[in-house]
Design an enzyme around this catalytic site. Structure first.
Site, PDB file in Angstrom:
ATOM      1  N   SER A 189      -3.310  -2.237   4.346  1.00 64.47           N
ATOM      2  CA  SER A 189      -2.842  -2.182   2.953  1.00 64.47           C
ATOM      3  C   SER A 189      -4.051  -2.273   2.039  1.00 64.47           C
ATOM      4  O   SER A 189      -4.758  -3.291   2.037  1.00 64.47           O
ATOM      5  CB  SER A 189      -1.908  -3.351   2.662  1.00 64.47           C
ATOM      6  OG  SER A 189      -1.841  -3.543   1.263  1.00 64.47           O
ATOM      7  N   HIS A 222      -1.841   2.354   3.966  1.00 56.36           N
ATOM      8  CA  HIS A 222      -0.664   1.806   3.278  1.00 56.36           C
ATOM      9  C   HIS A 222      -1.017   1.535   1.820  1.00 56.36           C
ATOM     10  O   HIS A 222      -1.944   0.780   1.522  1.00 56.36           O
ATOM     11  CB  HIS A 222      -0.240   0.520   3.992  1.00 56.36           C
ATOM     12  CG  HIS A 222       1.013  -0.094   3.461  1.00 56.36           C
ATOM     13  ND1 HIS A 222       2.275   0.321   3.844  1.00 56.36           N
ATOM     14  CD2 HIS A 222       1.224  -1.103   2.567  1.00 56.36           C
ATOM     15  CE1 HIS A 222       3.196  -0.402   3.227  1.00 56.36           C
ATOM     16  NE2 HIS A 222       2.577  -1.280   2.443  1.00 56.36           N
ATOM     17  N   ASP A 258       0.306   0.242  -1.797  1.00 54.88           N
ATOM     18  CA  ASP A 258       1.325  -0.588  -2.434  1.00 54.88           C
ATOM     19  C   ASP A 258       1.422  -0.280  -3.921  1.00 54.88           C
ATOM     20  O   ASP A 258       0.494  -0.541  -4.680  1.00 54.88           O
ATOM     21  CB  ASP A 258       0.984  -2.069  -2.231  1.00 54.88           C
ATOM     22  CG  ASP A 258       1.246  -2.519  -0.802  1.00 54.88           C
ATOM     23  OD1 ASP A 258       2.369  -2.301  -0.321  1.00 54.88           O
ATOM     24  OD2 ASP A 258       0.317  -3.065  -0.176  1.00 54.88           O
ATOM     25  N   MET A 274       3.288  -1.055  -7.391  1.00 54.79           N
ATOM     26  CA  MET A 274       4.077  -2.125  -8.035  1.00 54.79           C
ATOM     27  C   MET A 274       4.162  -1.876  -9.533  1.00 54.79           C
ATOM     28  O   MET A 274       3.192  -1.420 -10.146  1.00 54.79           O
ATOM     29  CB  MET A 274       3.423  -3.478  -7.783  1.00 54.79           C
ATOM     30  CG  MET A 274       3.196  -3.785  -6.311  1.00 54.79           C
ATOM     31  SD  MET A 274       2.557  -5.451  -6.090  1.00 54.79           S
ATOM     32  CE  MET A 274       2.218  -5.449  -4.322  1.00 54.79           C
ATOM     33  N   HIS A 316       4.277   2.712  -0.320  1.00 56.05           N
ATOM     34  CA  HIS A 316       5.329   1.691  -0.395  1.00 56.05           C
ATOM     35  C   HIS A 316       5.638   1.431  -1.868  1.00 56.05           C
ATOM     36  O   HIS A 316       4.850   0.802  -2.573  1.00 56.05           O
ATOM     37  CB  HIS A 316       4.800   0.422   0.312  1.00 56.05           C
ATOM     38  CG  HIS A 316       5.714  -0.760   0.253  1.00 56.05           C
ATOM     39  ND1 HIS A 316       5.289  -2.027   0.569  1.00 56.05           N
ATOM     40  CD2 HIS A 316       7.042  -0.867  -0.067  1.00 56.05           C
ATOM     41  CE1 HIS A 316       6.310  -2.871   0.442  1.00 56.05           C
ATOM     42  NE2 HIS A 316       7.369  -2.194   0.046  1.00 56.05           N
ATOM     43  N   MET A 371       7.291  -0.381  -4.714  1.00 54.50           N
ATOM     44  CA  MET A 371       7.985  -1.603  -5.153  1.00 54.50           C
ATOM     45  C   MET A 371       8.249  -1.421  -6.639  1.00 54.50           C
ATOM     46  O   MET A 371       7.643  -2.095  -7.490  1.00 54.50           O
ATOM     47  CB  MET A 371       7.110  -2.825  -4.842  1.00 54.50           C
ATOM     48  CG  MET A 371       7.076  -3.154  -3.352  1.00 54.50           C
ATOM     49  SD  MET A 371       5.660  -4.142  -2.854  1.00 54.50           S
ATOM     50  CE  MET A 371       4.447  -2.836  -2.659  1.00 54.50           C
ATOM     51  N   MET A 389      10.117  -6.436   5.164  1.00 55.09           N
ATOM     52  CA  MET A 389       9.150  -7.275   4.447  1.00 55.09           C
ATOM     53  C   MET A 389       9.172  -8.673   5.049  1.00 55.09           C
ATOM     54  O   MET A 389      10.219  -9.321   5.093  1.00 55.09           O
ATOM     55  CB  MET A 389       9.523  -7.368   2.954  1.00 55.09           C
ATOM     56  CG  MET A 389       9.269  -6.114   2.145  1.00 55.09           C
ATOM     57  SD  MET A 389       7.580  -5.476   2.216  1.00 55.09           S
ATOM     58  CE  MET A 389       6.611  -6.876   1.642  1.00 55.09           C
ATOM     59  N   ASP A 441       5.570  -5.777   7.145  1.00 60.21           N
ATOM     60  CA  ASP A 441       4.567  -5.880   6.072  1.00 60.21           C
ATOM     61  C   ASP A 441       4.586  -7.289   5.483  1.00 60.21           C
ATOM     62  O   ASP A 441       5.601  -7.719   4.938  1.00 60.21           O
ATOM     63  CB  ASP A 441       4.927  -4.833   4.995  1.00 60.21           C
ATOM     64  CG  ASP A 441       3.940  -4.769   3.838  1.00 60.21           C
ATOM     65  OD1 ASP A 441       2.931  -5.494   3.863  1.00 60.21           O
ATOM     66  OD2 ASP A 441       4.201  -3.978   2.911  1.00 60.21           O
TER      67      ASP A 441
HETATM   68  C1  DX5 Z   1       3.093  -7.113  -0.492  1.00 62.31           C
HETATM   69  C2  DX5 Z   1       2.600  -5.768   0.012  1.00 62.31           C
HETATM   70  C3  DX5 Z   1       1.813  -5.869   1.243  1.00 62.31           C
HETATM   71  C4  DX5 Z   1       0.594  -6.730   1.162  1.00 62.31           C
HETATM   72  C5  DX5 Z   1       0.345  -7.308   2.506  1.00 62.31           C
HETATM   73  O1  DX5 Z   1       3.957  -6.926  -1.547  1.00 62.31           O
HETATM   74  O2  DX5 Z   1       3.674  -4.881   0.237  1.00 62.31           O
HETATM   75  O3  DX5 Z   1       1.492  -4.565   1.746  1.00 62.31           O
HETATM   76  O4  DX5 Z   1      -0.546  -6.071   0.710  1.00 62.31           O
HETATM   77  O5  DX5 Z   1      -0.730  -8.174   2.423  1.00 62.31           O
HETATM   78  P1  DX5 Z   1      -1.113  -9.187   3.587  1.00 62.31           P
HETATM   79  O6  DX5 Z   1      -1.285  -8.377   4.826  1.00 62.31           O
HETATM   80  O7  DX5 Z   1      -2.357  -9.800   3.094  1.00 62.31           O
HETATM   81  O8  DX5 Z   1       0.046 -10.153   3.703  1.00 62.31           O
HETATM   82 ZN    ZN Z   2       3.343  -2.922   1.334  1.00 62.81          ZN
END
Ligand code: DX5
Ligand code: ZN
Length: 219
Positions: free
Chosen positions: A10, A35, A37, A39, A68, A70, A139, A177
């Site tokens: 990620s 990956h 993320d 947001m 991903h 969110m 998650m 994740d």
């Molecule tokens: C959280 C993200 C993850 C996050 C994971 O909302 O979707 O992808 O970056 O981070 P680690 O591996 O550090 O828990």
């Molecule tokens: Zn993620």
């Protein structure tokens, strides 16, 4: 059928001042997926990356871009992320009222479709979506931030979803994740996950450590 473990760093834990370099570094270090993320400060309490950044990163790697989302709503942004170079777009089942339609729209954009479940969401909330899916993301932390601790109850969810994928005989990645490190990696693979997202566990120690970090996650 559970496939060989694939690792999806990620980039939330990468150095944002040099994201292109970071993507090239984890690619060379053996990442299977990248990956990303996304947001929106509304579905989750943080704001990160939009389609323009995905587009800028695209020339830096030929690996699978695993986006991903969110965000809520999802539908207005699907085409932009597909055009930016996403290979997989994952939406949350908790986002929007018409998840089935959202998944159809993702596939109609020429991209693989994923669904993600927050820790409190029941596995049977996706029972009627399996035929529309290429990936299911469990998650194992509450989404929004990297570096949180793995929520062990999600192992039961992984086991239940793995059983259902195999029962239906569908070709669906089972991804996990949040809080994945070499110790929890072993547990999630045992529970049926075959794609492991890892942010802090991949990026800790800087570029010289990435290959070893990824190797240790693969077990
Ligand atoms: C959280 C993200 C993850 C996050 C994971 O909302 O979707 O992808 O970056 O981070 P680690 O591996 O550090 O828990
Ligand atoms: Zn993620």
């Amino acid at each position: 059928m559970q496939k060989p473990t694939r690792i999806a760093p990620s980039i939330l834990s990468a150095d944002f001042a040099k994201l292109g370099e970071e993507v090239r570094a984890v690619d060379a270090a053996g990442a299977d997926y990248i990956h990303i993320d996304v947001m929106d400060g509304h579905f989750v309490p943080n704001i990160t990356i939009g389609p323009d950044v995905v587009k800028a990163l695209r020339p830096h790697s030929e690996k699978v871009f695993d986006v991903h989302l969110m965000i809520d709503p999802v539908d207005p942004y699907i085409d932009a992320f597909a055009a930016a170079g996403a290979d997989i777009i994952t939406a949350h089942v908790e986002a929007g009222k018409h998840t089935h339609r959202t998944l159809q729209a993702i596939r109609a954009a020429g991209v693989k479709a994923g669904i993600s479940l927050n820790p409190a969401t029941l596995e049977n909330s996706i029972d009627y979506l399996y035929e529309e899916l290429d990936l299911i993301l469990v998650m194992s932390v509450n989404p929004g931030f990297g570096g949180q601790s793995f929520i062990t109850s999600q192992l039961r969810k992984l086991e239940a979803i793995r059983k259902r994928i195999d029962l239906l005989g569908l070709d669906i990645d089972l991804q996990v994740d949040g809080g994945v490190n070499p110790a929890t990696a072993r547990q999630v693979v045992e529970a049926g996950a075959d794609v492991l997202v890892a942010g802090s566990a991949t990026f800790k120690g800087g570029p010289d450590a990435y290959a070893d970090n990824i190797k240790r996650l693969r077990g």
